[in-house]
Design a protein around this motif. Structure first.
Motif, short mmCIF file in Angstrom:
data_model
loop_
_atom_site.label_atom_id
_atom_site.label_comp_id
_atom_site.label_asym_id
_atom_site.label_seq_id
_atom_site.Cartn_x
_atom_site.Cartn_y
_atom_site.Cartn_z
N ARG A 1 4.26 -2.54 -22.99
CA ARG A 1 4.12 -2.32 -21.55
C ARG A 1 3.03 -1.27 -21.31
NH1 ARG A 1 6.81 -6.08 -21.25
NH2 ARG A 1 8.72 -6.54 -20.09
N ASP A 2 2.43 -1.37 -20.14
CA ASP A 2 1.50 -0.33 -19.70
C ASP A 2 2.31 0.64 -18.84
OD1 ASP A 2 -0.42 1.24 -18.39
OD2 ASP A 2 -1.91 -0.36 -18.52
N PHE A 3 2.67 1.78 -19.42
CA PHE A 3 3.47 2.79 -18.72
C PHE A 3 2.54 3.78 -18.04
CE2 PHE A 3 6.08 1.36 -22.33
CZ PHE A 3 7.23 0.96 -21.67
N VAL A 4 2.73 3.98 -16.73
CA VAL A 4 1.86 4.89 -15.97
C VAL A 4 2.72 5.96 -15.31
CG1 VAL A 4 1.88 3.27 -14.02
CG2 VAL A 4 0.11 5.05 -14.16
N TYR A 5 2.30 7.20 -15.48
CA TYR A 5 3.06 8.35 -14.99
C TYR A 5 2.90 8.49 -13.48
CZ TYR A 5 5.08 13.08 -15.16
OH TYR A 5 5.87 14.19 -14.99
N ILE A 6 3.94 8.98 -12.81
CA ILE A 6 3.95 9.07 -11.35
C ILE A 6 2.79 9.93 -10.83
CG2 ILE A 6 5.59 10.99 -11.42
CD1 ILE A 6 5.27 8.29 -8.66
N LYS A 7 2.39 10.95 -11.55
CA LYS A 7 1.28 11.79 -11.08
C LYS A 7 -0.04 11.03 -11.09
CE LYS A 7 3.34 16.29 -12.14
NZ LYS A 7 3.22 17.57 -12.91
N ALA B 1 -7.34 5.59 -3.12
CA ALA B 1 -7.39 4.35 -2.34
C ALA B 1 -7.82 4.59 -0.90
CB ALA B 1 -6.03 3.65 -2.37
N ILE B 2 -7.66 5.82 -0.42
CA ILE B 2 -8.03 6.13 0.97
C ILE B 2 -9.52 5.89 1.19
CG2 ILE B 2 -8.19 7.99 2.69
CD1 ILE B 2 -5.68 9.23 1.39
N GLU B 3 -10.32 6.17 0.17
CA GLU B 3 -11.77 6.00 0.29
C GLU B 3 -12.30 4.80 -0.49
OE1 GLU B 3 -13.31 7.67 2.49
OE2 GLU B 3 -11.60 9.00 2.89
N ALA B 4 -11.41 4.01 -1.08
CA ALA B 4 -11.85 2.86 -1.87
C ALA B 4 -12.31 1.71 -0.97
CB ALA B 4 -10.71 2.38 -2.77
N LYS B 5 -13.12 0.84 -1.52
CA LYS B 5 -13.50 -0.36 -0.77
C LYS B 5 -12.33 -1.33 -0.75
CE LYS B 5 -15.56 -2.81 -4.72
NZ LYS B 5 -16.79 -3.43 -5.28
N ASN B 6 -12.30 -2.22 0.22
CA ASN B 6 -11.22 -3.19 0.34
C ASN B 6 -11.06 -3.98 -0.96
OD1 ASN B 6 -10.97 -2.35 2.95
ND2 ASN B 6 -11.46 -4.30 3.89
N GLY B 7 -9.80 -4.19 -1.35
CA GLY B 7 -9.56 -4.96 -2.56
C GLY B 7 -8.20 -4.67 -3.14
N VAL B 8 -7.94 -5.30 -4.28
CA VAL B 8 -6.70 -5.11 -5.03
C VAL B 8 -7.07 -4.48 -6.37
CG1 VAL B 8 -4.70 -6.24 -6.09
CG2 VAL B 8 -5.63 -7.11 -3.93
N TYR B 9 -6.35 -3.43 -6.75
CA TYR B 9 -6.69 -2.69 -7.97
C TYR B 9 -5.45 -2.48 -8.84
CZ TYR B 9 -10.79 -1.51 -5.15
OH TYR B 9 -11.91 -1.58 -4.36
N ASN B 10 -5.63 -2.64 -10.14
CA ASN B 10 -4.57 -2.33 -11.08
C ASN B 10 -4.37 -0.82 -11.15
OD1 ASN B 10 -4.02 -4.97 -11.89
ND2 ASN B 10 -5.50 -4.92 -13.57
N VAL B 11 -3.10 -0.41 -11.22
CA VAL B 11 -2.77 1.00 -11.42
C VAL B 11 -1.90 1.10 -12.67
CG1 VAL B 11 -1.64 3.06 -10.50
CG2 VAL B 11 -2.91 1.52 -8.97
N GLY B 12 -2.52 1.45 -13.76
CA GLY B 12 -1.83 1.60 -15.03
C GLY B 12 -2.50 2.69 -15.83
N SER B 13 -2.12 2.79 -17.10
CA SER B 13 -2.76 3.76 -17.99
C SER B 13 -3.94 3.12 -18.72
CB SER B 13 -1.75 4.28 -19.01
OG SER B 13 -1.39 3.24 -19.92
N GLY B 14 -3.92 1.78 -18.74
CA GLY B 14 -4.94 1.05 -19.50
C GLY B 14 -4.59 0.93 -20.97
N LYS B 15 -3.40 1.44 -21.35
CA LYS B 15 -2.93 1.40 -22.74
C LYS B 15 -1.58 0.69 -22.79
CE LYS B 15 -6.25 4.30 -24.05
NZ LYS B 15 -7.38 3.90 -24.91
N ALA B 16 -1.38 -0.12 -23.80
CA ALA B 16 -0.10 -0.81 -24.00
C ALA B 16 0.70 -0.09 -25.09
CB ALA B 16 -0.32 -2.27 -24.39
N ARG B 17 1.95 0.24 -24.76
CA ARG B 17 2.82 0.93 -25.71
C ARG B 17 4.15 0.18 -25.78
NH1 ARG B 17 1.14 6.26 -26.51
NH2 ARG B 17 2.61 6.20 -28.26
#
Length: 317
Positions: free
Chosen positions: A215-221, A230-246
């Protein structure tokens, strides 16, 4: 700024509320939990007052399906909307209930954001990928395996139709863990569940083959940082992960090292095997300013004081 957070007494929503209240006027809208449960016995609403201890903004208790809720929001005139409220239980198969709450209300929030000229940042989910090969990439091999995942994919599809009219950013959360998740109960991360098993002196219970379940576990912080970016990001859908599988085995091994224990693991049959994701790993979009900072080891170490507090104050009572 005036900021609205739906589902603001939940896990990610409450983290945002507590962080943003320092410099902004924050309105939290949450249904709040009651004794109501789904057909599987899980709670219908996960919002908990203890997640908002220390919150000095305004809390309005309401259902996002109700028209009066939209009126309250309109009167508040938010400049930014963080839309986290949803039925998020992946084991609920009442398609009507999930799609009505998650998808239909989302269209109302899009209309609202257009009318108010407010930025709308909403929760999508990595569950939309189903069993897609890793790394999971937005727009590729999206194959939801349950109504919740389907509702999130349909939200992403709907949002695209309004990119020319509003600021719309979807965040596809992978396996988020950290402070505020405890009150999700059975759907809290295995990090806090394994930790409390170990602290109770119980053998940690894992599915057979957990050393091969990634799984890609991502910390709440890190998740919080993604929302701010995301407030200043361009419109779209983005992955929010660590980028690492553990692996889940990694979690137990890290926890045992941090807690100085050496309990034997108990391996049990996986009852969800037919619907299970066996490998998730976020492909992060380089055009999105979000950059995760916490490894699994660093996240668990930072989380540990809260895990110990919960065990003493909430579990071991």
């Amino acid at each position: 700024m005036r900021i609205l957070i739906t589902g603001g007494a939940g896990f990610i929503g409450s983290a945002l509320a507590l962080f943003l209240q320092e410099n902004h006027e924050v309105l939290v809208v949450d249904k709040m939990r009651s004794g109501a449960v789904f057909e599987n016995g899980n709670l219908e609403c996960l919002g908990h007052f203890k997640n908002l201890l220390g919150f000095k903004g305004e809390l309005y208790v309401a259902d996002i399906n109700e028209e009066k809720t939209l009126k309250i929001i309109k009167d508040f005139k938010p400049e930014i909307i963080f839309h986290k409220a949803a039925i998020s239980d992946t084991t609920i198969y009442d398609q009507n209930k999930i799609l009505t709450t998650n998808l239909n209300t989302f269209k109302e929030f899009i209309k609202l954001s257009i009318d108010l000229n407010a930025k709308l940042i909403y929760a999508s989910s990595a569950s939309v990928y189903g069993d897609a090969p890793s790394p999971q990439i937005v727009g590729i091999n999206e194959n939801p395996k349950n109504p919740y995942a389907f509702s999130k994919l349909m939200m992403d599809v709907l949002a695209q139709k309004y990119y020319d009219k509003a600021h719309l950013v979807g965040l596809r959360y992978f396996n988020v863990y950290g402070k505020g998740e405890f009150y999700k109960g059975k759907t809290s991360s295995m990090i806090v569940q394994f930790a409390h098993q170990i602290l109770a002196g119980k053998n940690p219970r894992l599915f057979r083959g957990s050393d091969r379940i990634y799984r890609d576990f991502v910390y709440i912080k890190d998740c919080l940082e993604a929302n701010i970016k995301a407030i200043e990001a361009k419109n779209g859908v983005y992955n929010v992960g660590s980028g690492k599988a553990r692996t889940f085995q990694d979690i137990v091994d890290i926890l045992q090292k941090e807690l100085n224990t050496n309990l034997s693991c108990e391996y049990i049959k996986n009852p969800y095997e037919k619907f299970y994701q066996f490998h998730t790993q976020a492909k992060l979009d380089e055009s999105f300013a979000y950059k995760p900072k916490y490894s699994l080891e660093e996240g668990i170490k930072d989380y540990l004081p809260e895990i110990l507090r919960l065990f003493e104050k909430e579990v071991n009572v």
